[in-house]
Design an enzyme around this catalytic site. Structure first.
Site, mmCIF file in Angstrom:
data_model
loop_
_atom_site.group_PDB
_atom_site.id
_atom_site.type_symbol
_atom_site.label_atom_id
_atom_site.label_comp_id
_atom_site.label_asym_id
_atom_site.label_seq_id
_atom_site.Cartn_x
_atom_site.Cartn_y
_atom_site.Cartn_z
ATOM 1 N N ARG B 50 0.862 -1.182 0.000
ATOM 2 C CA ARG B 50 0.000 0.000 0.000
ATOM 3 C C ARG B 50 0.899 1.233 0.000
ATOM 4 N NH1 ARG B 50 2.513 1.778 3.763
ATOM 5 N NH2 ARG B 50 1.039 3.481 3.836
ATOM 6 N N GLY B 51 0.272 2.399 -0.125
ATOM 7 C CA GLY B 51 1.045 3.626 -0.296
ATOM 8 C C GLY B 51 1.077 3.931 -1.782
ATOM 9 N N ALA B 52 0.640 5.138 -2.138
ATOM 10 C CA ALA B 52 0.448 5.466 -3.551
ATOM 11 C C ALA B 52 1.687 5.170 -4.413
ATOM 12 C CB ALA B 52 -0.001 6.923 -3.681
ATOM 13 N N ARG B 93 -7.623 -0.758 -6.874
ATOM 14 C CA ARG B 93 -7.949 0.334 -5.934
ATOM 15 C C ARG B 93 -8.254 1.604 -6.730
ATOM 16 N NH1 ARG B 93 -4.705 1.021 -0.576
ATOM 17 N NH2 ARG B 93 -6.765 1.784 0.013
ATOM 18 N N GLN B 204 -1.904 1.711 10.156
ATOM 19 C CA GLN B 204 -0.624 1.869 9.453
ATOM 20 C C GLN B 204 0.341 2.765 10.230
ATOM 21 O OE1 GLN B 204 -3.634 2.249 8.072
ATOM 22 N NE2 GLN B 204 -3.727 1.434 5.986
ATOM 23 N N ASP B 245 -2.565 10.574 -1.881
ATOM 24 C CA ASP B 245 -2.876 9.521 -2.848
ATOM 25 C C ASP B 245 -3.299 10.074 -4.207
ATOM 26 O OD1 ASP B 245 -3.356 8.366 0.004
ATOM 27 O OD2 ASP B 245 -2.953 6.672 -1.320
ATOM 28 N N ASN B 255 -5.987 11.890 0.826
ATOM 29 C CA ASN B 255 -5.050 11.078 1.606
ATOM 30 C C ASN B 255 -5.877 10.214 2.557
ATOM 31 O OD1 ASN B 255 -2.308 10.337 2.294
ATOM 32 N ND2 ASN B 255 -2.604 11.418 4.228
ATOM 33 N N LYS B 256 -5.207 9.383 3.306
ATOM 34 C CA LYS B 256 -5.860 8.449 4.242
ATOM 35 C C LYS B 256 -6.945 9.151 5.058
ATOM 36 C CE LYS B 256 -5.309 4.928 4.651
ATOM 37 N NZ LYS B 256 -6.194 4.023 3.880
#
Lengths: 356, 356
Positions: B50-52, B93, B204, B245, B255-256
């Site tokens: 995960r993580g753009a 995603r 996370q 993201d 973002n998250k």
């Protein structure tokens, strides 16, 4: 469905306190019996019983247990033991003022008896203390009901209501404070959705609030605490209602950590922010919220969950249990006496002087 | 200590992708091998990676796997398979734009070859696609480093820095985006404390960010997401840095989930709010954040944690994976090309046209 409150005294003045062990809800509904003050202290400290009003009522009954366990043979000696145990119980948690209020009230009734009746024996003292604890418990039930009746009008048909932590029946001896508004609105046939913040670290929202509302037949959705702001931005929240653990003379209100952030987000999104709490939650001896002691709790509450490690070993943790909402961000305080809109020191003083 | 990034390609163009399985960190450091696109799709979907930026690099390598698994015998047939697999990987995603960006870039390099060289065979296509994926990965490493160098000045001696989710090495092929600023500031001898929001539901921050910073010797404290506002109110936060993201043409940044609330709280407390992200995170095709698709994820992420039920059965859940910070609440965007202060559509356009 019947609403289940946090506690029940079983028997007469020789009886004992029965708590619902909230640490294991909603998976397990088990009863925790407290027959002495040490058991109760532990139950309060570990949040087996929690919620400012429930802690207050429990502590009042705790002084009945204190007298039961006192080895003194006369009223004076027993009173001394009671005062010592009141200090002990007061040390269990530092923020919610209802704890100190209830202990003080019971202690004063005991002192009054000893002062008034030189001949009073230990049994008479126990009878007075038990009667006072019972009164506090009965009043809590009525107070919850009244709060709901005063505040239900803020829960409109079709609205989304956000709440944080648990200010329901499980936080009181009655039907709760913040949730009492919802129970009363539901009773009046209104449909609405309650968004329950899960309320990390101990998940009182996910575990307790969701459970209470579901049992009452009220639509409830759980969300992580970090999602509340975005939900507001989406226009899904029309009112925010929480309880409180201590309210200062100017209206600043301490409540579960995360409530402060909600109050700022509510202002940003022009959403009314209500706090529902009984008179016993007001601490008029302190000018404002800066004087409220904020309990710091153990790192383990954040780092582990039912035995599962969530954080690498050795990493530090910040874990305050409460924060303080500024009076200027509170749309109204809802008490058993009525509603204080845009609270200020003056209005709060008037509110309580009128109600006397 | 060596910084461990999210992924590594093992071998030549016939090799495979090795991911650190982030679902089981920090308890277990296990490697997840992806030898076909189905395995990679699953790894992205379930947040093993995960993580753009890391998703982007992984997807680029995914198209190497797509060609390896293609049964086509000529370049045209293989290209068709590659395009089909690019669509498939893109469906894993919806929010992070780096995924689409990387897939597009590799696809275009493949199309270019087939357009330019009629005689090109499948092996030539594989060589070109592999070279492009390798380039994307190498550039990601350099980009992380540059972001850190451009932004480290915002992490002052003795300050408290708040971050949310994980925008570290585990979110990239290099040393991260937001955390790269911290690694670079640390390298320059500065002392500071990082407050890592635990970042529910998947933690996370608690699991990954805390782990990375601890391994790097940087002081880190974990807090529940609901505590960040109160920490700001206490004056402990001097800067907030997160990744992103997707960033729209006007600077609005997804973002998250939880980042939006932080941005409002930052404004309230006059704390600078920085977003660190590479150029590949910018989606100049969309005017503003309203056009960003927000992924809704399964209720189970909120209701259970490693097999433990947190919410009563049958209760609904709200679980958006991202939210959007308004450009007007961003103090600066930090890219590998430089810093865009008070971002606007015009400044972002200028920034990227100057950098070409």
């Amino acid at each position: 469905m019947k609403i289940t409150s946090a506690l029940q005294w079983i028997g007469d003045c020789q009886g004992y306190l029965e708590l619902i062990d909230q640490r294991v809800l909603p998976g397990t509904w088990s009863k925790l019996v407290c027959r002495d003050t040490a058991q109760l202290w532990q139950a309060i400290k570990t949040l087996a019983v929690r919620g400012a009003p429930a802690i207050g009522v429990s502590a009042a009954y705790g002084l009945v247990l204190a007298l039961q366990q006192s080895k003194a043979t006369d009223a004076c000696g027993a009173l001394k033991d009671l005062i010592q145990q009141a200090h002990y119980l007061a040390s269990s948690r530092p923020t919610a003022v209802n704890l100190f209020w209830a202990l003080d009230r019971v202690r004063r009734s005991a002192e009054q008896l000893v002062a008034d009746q030189a001949q009073a024996d230990k049994d008479a003292l126990l009878a007075v203390v038990f009667a006072e604890a019972e009164a506090i418990c009965r009043e809590d039930v009525v107070m919850c009901q009244r709060i709901g009746e005063h505040g239900e009008r803020f829960i409109g048909e079709g609205c989304g209501v956000l709440t944080h932590c648990n200010a329901g029946a499980l936080a009181t001896a009655g039907q709760g404070t913040a949730l009492s508004l919802m129970f009363e609105a539901h009773k009046r046939g209104r449909s609405f959705t309650v968004y329950a913040d899960e309320t990390r670290p101990l998940l009182q929202g996910a575990r307790l609030t969701a459970c209470e509302l579901q049992r009452a037949g009220i639509e409830v959705k759980v969300l992580c605490d970090s999602m509340a702001g975005w939900l507001m931005k989406q226009g899904q929240v029309h009112a925010i209602v929480t309880g409180a653990d201590r309210i200062a003379a100017n209206g600043d209100a301490a409540n579960k950590i995360g409530t402060y952030s909600l109050s700022i987000l509510a202002r940003e999104h022009q959403i009314p922010f209500y706090i529902a709490a009984p008179s016993s939650t007001f601490d008029l001896s302190i000018e404002n919220g800066q004087a409220i002691t904020i309990e710091q709790r153990s790192a383990e509450e954040v780092t582990t969950l039912q035995g599962v490690d969530l954080v690498p070993a050795g990493v530090g943790v910040y874990n305050p249990a409460f924060d303080v909402v500024q009076a200027s961000d509170i749309t109204a305080l809802i008490t058993e006496v009525g509603v204080i809109e845009k609270p200020s020191a003056e209005k709060i003083r008037d509110h309580f002087s009128r109600s006397k």
